[in-house]
Write a protein that holds these residues in place. Sequence first.
Motif: not given
Length: 275
Positions: A5-6, A35-36, A56-57, A222-223
């Motif tokens: 997400a952004s 990211s998570a 997030l997670g 991805k990173n």
Amino acid sequence: MCGRASVITPAALLEQRFNAAFAKAEQLSENVNISAGNKIPVITSARPNHIQMFTLGFTPHWAHKQTYMINARAEGSYNPNNDPNYDGPAGIFQKPMFRHAIKSQRCLVLVDAFIEGPKLEKLNKPHLVYPNKDRGPFALAGIYDVWQHPLTGEQHHTVAIVTTAANRLTQRIGHHRAPVVLTRKQEEEWLDKDLSMARLTSIMKPFDDKGFNAYPISQKIKNPEQNGLELLKPIGEKLFKDYDRSLYERLKYVEEKPFTIREERLVAGDQFVLF
């Protein structure tokens, strides 16, 4: 699922859009690659007038260790084929991990866009999904819980994004799932602790793709260590033709003066033709 997400909108504008103030000591930082394990802004049913930063997670309060579940399937174990026309029960109400939170601990997850890739290639072929009708941040349906570390006693406020079957837009990307994107009316309903199970189930459906578009971006996303606006730069055509600027182009320029380039966004080699 919702891959990444952004969040780019400044805190003051987020407060204005969602009619809520950032909770004391909460700080928002621009992050185009959430990211998570990263913090993301949320508005909870318990504190609907405040914006908080949760991890997030999702980790349920009874877990022995952190689990970092970023998504929660609305259908639970039902709809194994991810039929976008599925009209059966919402299995999330029976899932041990989520059944408490979906009934009493719902939240809005505030974003400017989310990133999704095809089912097989995933973030090797990422696409940025963003609103091209009602510009600005929007809300994803979320659930949250507070997990306490058994050794340190530290509390962790964690969140998962509720997902459902794909709509036309995420199908075009090649993905079989999509986050539940809420309309403004549904935002209020989602935070209503007294909302019926039937109404909740009716909300957790594929979102209306007419107000959204998507385009491919670099697989550098991805990173999780990578960040910065350049990650959102298009590397191909939009999935659906329109005459609006891409999200990247909107952010590259100052909205009030469309032909003024934001100096802090300039990178070496950028060229613009103004007409």
